[in-house]
Motif scaffolding. Structure first.
Motif, PDB file in Angstrom:
ATOM      1  N   ASP A  67       0.842  -1.192   0.000  1.00 36.52           N
ATOM      2  CA  ASP A  67       0.000   0.000   0.000  1.00 36.52           C
ATOM      3  C   ASP A  67       0.885   1.253   0.000  1.00 36.52           C
ATOM      4  OD1 ASP A  67      -2.248   1.523   0.032  1.00 36.52           O
ATOM      5  OD2 ASP A  67      -2.604   1.332   2.188  1.00 36.52           O
ATOM      6  N   PHE A  68       0.427   2.288  -0.680  1.00 34.79           N
ATOM      7  CA  PHE A  68       1.160   3.550  -0.688  1.00 34.79           C
ATOM      8  C   PHE A  68       0.178   4.700  -0.863  1.00 34.79           C
ATOM      9  CE2 PHE A  68       0.869   2.244  -5.101  1.00 34.79           C
ATOM     10  CZ  PHE A  68       0.597   3.418  -5.786  1.00 34.79           C
ATOM     11  N   TRP A  69       0.619   5.891  -0.510  1.00 36.80           N
ATOM     12  CA  TRP A  69      -0.206   7.087  -0.653  1.00 36.80           C
ATOM     13  C   TRP A  69       0.701   8.300  -0.765  1.00 36.80           C
ATOM     14  CZ3 TRP A  69       0.136   3.992   3.627  1.00 36.80           C
ATOM     15  CH2 TRP A  69       0.748   4.532   4.756  1.00 36.80           C
ATOM     16  N   CYS A  70       0.117   9.423  -1.072  1.00 36.57           N
ATOM     17  CA  CYS A  70       0.881  10.643  -1.270  1.00 36.57           C
ATOM     18  C   CYS A  70       1.253  11.262   0.091  1.00 36.57           C
ATOM     19  CB  CYS A  70       0.074  11.648  -2.089  1.00 36.57           C
ATOM     20  SG  CYS A  70       1.068  12.995  -2.751  1.00 36.57           S
ATOM     21  N   GLN A  71       2.501  11.728   0.169  1.00 32.43           N
ATOM     22  CA  GLN A  71       2.964  12.335   1.407  1.00 32.43           C
ATOM     23  C   GLN A  71       2.165  13.601   1.737  1.00 32.43           C
ATOM     24  OE1 GLN A  71       6.913  14.194   1.487  1.00 32.43           O
ATOM     25  NE2 GLN A  71       7.343  13.060   3.376  1.00 32.43           N
ATOM     26  N   LYS A  72       1.862  13.784   3.003  1.00 30.81           N
ATOM     27  CA  LYS A  72       1.067  14.929   3.456  1.00 30.81           C
ATOM     28  C   LYS A  72       1.925  16.204   3.464  1.00 30.81           C
ATOM     29  CE  LYS A  72       0.103  15.056   7.777  1.00 30.81           C
ATOM     30  NZ  LYS A  72      -0.476  14.739   9.101  1.00 30.81           N
ATOM     31  N   PRO A  73       1.484  17.257   2.781  1.00 29.96           N
ATOM     32  CA  PRO A  73       2.225  18.524   2.820  1.00 29.96           C
ATOM     33  C   PRO A  73       2.187  19.124   4.233  1.00 29.96           C
ATOM     34  CG  PRO A  73       0.698  18.463   0.966  1.00 29.96           C
ATOM     35  CD  PRO A  73       0.354  17.311   1.843  1.00 29.96           C
ATOM     36  N   ALA A  74       3.179  19.970   4.516  1.00 23.03           N
ATOM     37  CA  ALA A  74       3.289  20.558   5.856  1.00 23.03           C
ATOM     38  C   ALA A  74       2.067  21.396   6.220  1.00 23.03           C
ATOM     39  CB  ALA A  74       4.554  21.409   5.942  1.00 23.03           C
ATOM     40  N   VAL A  75       1.434  22.017   5.219  1.00 19.61           N
ATOM     41  CA  VAL A  75       0.281  22.884   5.510  1.00 19.61           C
ATOM     42  C   VAL A  75      -0.933  22.089   5.987  1.00 19.61           C
ATOM     43  CG1 VAL A  75       0.997  24.723   3.937  1.00 19.61           C
ATOM     44  CG2 VAL A  75      -0.389  22.823   3.073  1.00 19.61           C
ATOM     45  N   PHE A  76      -0.873  20.758   5.830  1.00 20.17           N
ATOM     46  CA  PHE A  76      -1.995  19.917   6.265  1.00 20.17           C
ATOM     47  C   PHE A  76      -1.642  19.156   7.549  1.00 20.17           C
ATOM     48  CE2 PHE A  76      -3.048  20.613   1.858  1.00 20.17           C
ATOM     49  CZ  PHE A  76      -4.431  20.612   1.819  1.00 20.17           C
ATOM     50  N   LYS A  77      -0.689  19.671   8.324  1.00 18.66           N
ATOM     51  CA  LYS A  77      -0.206  18.940   9.495  1.00 18.66           C
ATOM     52  C   LYS A  77      -1.279  18.741  10.566  1.00 18.66           C
ATOM     53  CE  LYS A  77       1.727  23.093  11.693  1.00 18.66           C
ATOM     54  NZ  LYS A  77       2.965  23.696  12.218  1.00 18.66           N
ATOM     55  N   LYS A  78      -2.303  19.588  10.563  1.00 16.09           N
ATOM     56  CA  LYS A  78      -3.355  19.428  11.569  1.00 16.09           C
ATOM     57  C   LYS A  78      -4.250  18.223  11.297  1.00 16.09           C
ATOM     58  CE  LYS A  78      -6.822  22.500   9.484  1.00 16.09           C
ATOM     59  NZ  LYS A  78      -7.676  23.690   9.723  1.00 16.09           N
ATOM     60  N   TYR A  79      -4.155  17.670  10.097  1.00 15.79           N
ATOM     61  CA  TYR A  79      -4.947  16.492   9.729  1.00 15.79           C
ATOM     62  C   TYR A  79      -4.148  15.213  10.007  1.00 15.79           C
ATOM     63  CZ  TYR A  79      -7.960  19.800   7.233  1.00 15.79           C
ATOM     64  OH  TYR A  79      -8.793  20.844   6.914  1.00 15.79           O
ATOM     65  N   THR A  80      -4.855  14.170  10.410  1.00 17.67           N
ATOM     66  CA  THR A  80      -4.203  12.866  10.555  1.00 17.67           C
ATOM     67  C   THR A  80      -3.943  12.278   9.169  1.00 17.67           C
ATOM     68  OG1 THR A  80      -6.289  11.630  10.596  1.00 17.67           O
ATOM     69  CG2 THR A  80      -5.450  12.475  12.714  1.00 17.67           C
ATOM     70  N   GLU A  81      -3.131  11.223   9.147  1.00 12.10           N
ATOM     71  CA  GLU A  81      -2.829  10.580   7.865  1.00 12.10           C
ATOM     72  C   GLU A  81      -4.101  10.040   7.212  1.00 12.10           C
ATOM     73  OE1 GLU A  81      -0.169  10.264   5.997  1.00 12.10           O
ATOM     74  OE2 GLU A  81       1.142  11.389   7.333  1.00 12.10           O
ATOM     75  N   ARG A  82      -4.980   9.486   8.036  1.00  7.79           N
ATOM     76  CA  ARG A  82      -6.221   8.942   7.496  1.00  7.79           C
ATOM     77  C   ARG A  82      -7.093  10.053   6.911  1.00  7.79           C
ATOM     78  NH1 ARG A  82      -9.124   4.278   8.202  1.00  7.79           N
ATOM     79  NH2 ARG A  82      -7.567   3.498   9.679  1.00  7.79           N
ATOM     80  N   GLU A  83      -7.172  11.170   7.620  1.00  6.99           N
ATOM     81  CA  GLU A  83      -7.978  12.293   7.124  1.00  6.99           C
ATOM     82  C   GLU A  83      -7.384  12.878   5.853  1.00  6.99           C
ATOM     83  OE1 GLU A  83      -9.766  14.037  11.354  1.00  6.99           O
ATOM     84  OE2 GLU A  83      -7.812  14.738  10.580  1.00  6.99           O
ATOM     85  N   TRP A  84      -6.036  12.983   5.827  1.00  7.85           N
ATOM     86  CA  TRP A  84      -5.367  13.511   4.637  1.00  7.85           C
ATOM     87  C   TRP A  84      -5.631  12.627   3.416  1.00  7.85           C
ATOM     88  CZ3 TRP A  84      -3.420  16.672   1.354  1.00  7.85           C
ATOM     89  CH2 TRP A  84      -2.502  16.249   0.398  1.00  7.85           C
ATOM     90  N   ARG A  85      -5.504  11.339   3.589  1.00  6.17           N
ATOM     91  CA  ARG A  85      -5.723  10.418   2.473  1.00  6.17           C
ATOM     92  C   ARG A  85      -7.177  10.493   1.986  1.00  6.17           C
ATOM     93  NH1 ARG A  85      -3.337   4.617   4.054  1.00  6.17           N
ATOM     94  NH2 ARG A  85      -4.006   4.218   1.909  1.00  6.17           N
ATOM     95  N   LYS A  86      -8.074  10.732   2.914  1.00  4.57           N
ATOM     96  CA  LYS A  86      -9.490  10.782   2.545  1.00  4.57           C
ATOM     97  C   LYS A  86      -9.826  12.013   1.723  1.00  4.57           C
ATOM     98  CE  LYS A  86     -14.092  10.358   4.586  1.00  4.57           C
ATOM     99  NZ  LYS A  86     -14.866  10.214   5.835  1.00  4.57           N
ATOM    100  N   ILE A  87      -9.199  13.168   2.052  1.00  2.00           N
ATOM    101  CA  ILE A  87      -9.564  14.404   1.362  1.00  2.00           C
ATOM    102  C   ILE A  87      -8.728  14.659   0.110  1.00  2.00           C
ATOM    103  CG2 ILE A  87     -10.366  15.463   3.499  1.00  2.00           C
ATOM    104  CD1 ILE A  87      -7.791  17.065   3.605  1.00  2.00           C
ATOM    105  N   CYS A  88      -7.546  14.032   0.006  1.00  2.00           N
ATOM    106  CA  CYS A  88      -6.667  14.348  -1.131  1.00  2.00           C
ATOM    107  C   CYS A  88      -6.846  13.422  -2.313  1.00  2.00           C
ATOM    108  CB  CYS A  88      -5.203  14.345  -0.697  1.00  2.00           C
ATOM    109  SG  CYS A  88      -4.479  12.688  -0.555  1.00  2.00           S
ATOM    110  N   CYS A  89      -7.411  12.247  -2.079  1.00  2.00           N
ATOM    111  CA  CYS A  89      -7.426  11.220  -3.117  1.00  2.00           C
ATOM    112  C   CYS A  89      -8.790  11.101  -3.785  1.00  2.00           C
ATOM    113  CB  CYS A  89      -7.061   9.862  -2.523  1.00  2.00           C
ATOM    114  SG  CYS A  89      -5.462   9.831  -1.704  1.00  2.00           S
ATOM    115  N   PRO A  90      -8.797  10.936  -5.085  1.00  2.00           N
ATOM    116  CA  PRO A  90     -10.056  10.603  -5.773  1.00  2.00           C
ATOM    117  C   PRO A  90     -10.571   9.261  -5.273  1.00  2.00           C
ATOM    118  CG  PRO A  90      -8.371  11.304  -7.331  1.00  2.00           C
ATOM    119  CD  PRO A  90      -7.679  11.122  -6.027  1.00  2.00           C
TER     120      PRO A  90
END
Length: 541
Positions: free
Chosen positions: A73-96
């Motif tokens: 499994d792999f996903w896109c690295q979270k940018p620093a400006v999204f540090k307030k989001y968890t990894e799960r939240e980041w993956r949910k909002i950034c990915c189609p």
């Protein structure tokens, strides 16, 4: 093409020939080496085991792509400006939502303005850096070199390079072994394989890794062909039916050993280093494996052959002097007729049909074996258990082949094991994923399917050899089995089809496995039949 110093595979009864064509002059059926050292003794047992154990590294390097580039499994690295989001939240909002492993993400510069805005208004951009799931594997070639998205095909190039190298290695080392003997090329292959494996474990660049991987594959292919030939040259009589089957058995156990090491290390570089360390142990073969006496006799080096045969006879408890051995060699000197060559079989009507059917059968067998081996990671939830279990069960399949083939015949045995494999493929497709703990029913049928293939390969080897005439048997078998290697190069392409449909590779292999059984129907059974000596006799068989 490498030839071993004998012309028979299996046993024949020369009195049962009923061909109308002219027969070649009758020869003493027991060759001189068998008269001196016997069909099978302590020395043959030792050499047979040593050659069979070489199947361990052959299995490791042919199939360790399973653990070098496993499903990860792999996903896109979270940018620093999204540090307030968890990894799960980041993956949910950034990915189609339509992609499991998205190579494109919504533009972060726009997404940060309002993460909940309508995503159809945000353009997709390439992910600048990927993060890999290390819960199962700490390091793979996929994570080391980012072989995902547009680079995903490079993982299959790695396996394709390995298979091309094995094919070319069999040819190059085969010619080398014909000209300079079996011992030196075998040892060079062992040394090159170990050194290249050590290099592979530390090399930092993908394309240089591929070059080194190809060299390793050349050595592995050479070891495979030479070890098989030596295992056939040291025995005579009925043992030429049994030893080829025994020779194949450690391949499955090698997979189980590799799976255990992969489970322990979880890092492809550490795994490669461990395999290299184990492979280097085989250098001790220089002290244990002498030059083939059959090759020495075939090349006129009778004095060296006599000395080696005397030592072998002593180990086998046969008291012969050098003078007696030299006399036996002189008495059995024969003028070999030239082999007809592979193209001669394609020019003969009946042999052309047999050759084409055998070639297609070997292609299907090779495709099913190598594609299914790479597909194992998708069979069940635990890739280590899947590989280890199928390796152990496939070894049992090879054992059963010894008994089945002697009782029911060659053609029947090949068809029976191919049927077992086909049925197992169907059952795997029918059983839902993740319904049972560790997908154990799917793993069980995968193991039985591998056992079917493990029984098919030695039986098909023997069946192929008995359909070709004595004069040309080696070149005939070498020619048709080459198609299995060609299929191994196609296998990675079949595995990639799972991106279109999850079980599409297995569906294709199921159809292929059933189809190859139909290719057996026009071929004659060879059990209990005298083997043809010449092309004319084979044409009427």
């Amino acid at each position: 093409m490498l030839k071993y110093g004998t012309d028979k595979i299996g046993q024949t009864d020369s009195n049962r020939f009923s061909f109308s064509v002219k027969k070649p002059p009758k020869r003493d059926e027991k060759d001189v080496t068998a008269k001196i050292i016997g069909d099978f003794g302590k020395w043959q047992f030792k050499i047979s085991i040593l050659m069979a154990v070489l199947k361990f590294p052959i299995a490791w390097y042919q199939l360790n792509i399973i653990f070098m580039a496993p499903p990860q499994d792999f996903w896109c690295q979270k940018p620093a400006v999204f540090k307030k989001y968890t990894e799960r939240e980041w993956r949910k909002i950034c990915c189609p939502r339509v992609e499991e492993h998205p190579c494109l993400i919504f533009d972060p510069d726009l997404l940060i303005l309002d993460p909940n805005m309508d995503k159809t208004l945000i353009p997709l951009v390439p992910c600048p850096k990927f993060i890999y799931d290390t819960s199962v594997f700490k390091r793979t070639i996929t994570s080391d070199w980012n072989l995902v998205c547009t680079k995903h095909w490079l993982t299959h190039v790695c396996q394709g390079v390995m298979m091309w190298g094995i094919v070319l290695g069999g040819i190059i080392f085969g010619v080398w072994a014909d000209k300079y003997g079996r011992q030196f090329p075998l040892m060079m292959g062992i040394i090159i394989q170990a050194v290249a494996s050590f290099i592979a474990s530390v090399i930092p660049w993908y394309w240089l890794f591929l070059c080194n991987w190809f060299i390793l594959a050349l050595a592995s292919g050479g070891i495979g062909i030479i070890s098989f030939v030596i295992s056939m040259e040291v025995v005579s009589g009925k043992w030429r039916t049994i030893i080829p089957v025994i020779y194949q058995l450690p391949f499955g156990l090698g997979n189980a050993v590799m799976a255990s090491l992969a489970y322990w290390f979880r890092d492809w570089r550490k795994l490669e280093f461990a395999l290299a360390s184990l492979s280097s142990i085989y250098i001790i073969y220089w002290l244990w494996v002498p030059e083939s006496p059959r090759w020495l006799l075939a090349t006129g080096q009778t004095e060296k052959a006599s000395e080696i045969l005397k030592e072998i006879a002593r180990q086998n408890g046969r008291d012969l002097t050098l003078r007696e051995i030299r006399q036996l060699i002189r008495e059995h000197e024969v003028q070999r007729e030239p082999d007809p060559g592979f193209m001669a079989f394609l020019r003969s009507k009946n042999m052309r049909v047999k050759t084409l059917l055998l070639s297609m059968n070997w292609f299907c067998t090779g495709l099913a074996f190598y594609a299914f081996a790479q597909y194992l990671g998708s069979i069940g939830g635990n890739i280590f258990m899947a590989v280890a279990l199928t390796g152990v069960i496939s070894t049992l399949g090879g054992f059963t082949c010894i008994f089945v083939i002697t009782r029911y015949g060659r053609k029947t045995t090949v068809g029976l094991y191919q049927l077992v494999t086909s049925i197992c493929f169907v059952l795997i497709l029918m059983i839902p994923r993740s319904k049972y703990s560790n997908d154990w029913p799917r793993l069980l049928f995968a193991g039985i399917g591998f056992a079917g293939m493990a029984g098919t390969i030695p039986a098909l080897y023997l069946f192929s050899g008995e359909l070709f005439p004595t004069l040309g048997r080696n070149v005939g078998v070498s020619g048709v089995t080459t198609f299995a290697r060609v299929a191994s190069m196609v296998a990675p392409a079949i595995v990639t089809l799972d991106s279109f449909l999850t079980d599409l590779p297995l569906i294709i292999l199921t159809f292929i496995s059933f189809a190859q059984m139909l290719m057996l129907l026009p071929l004659p059974e060879t059990k209990g039949s005298p083997l043809p000596d010449t092309l004319e006799q084979a044409e009427q068989f």
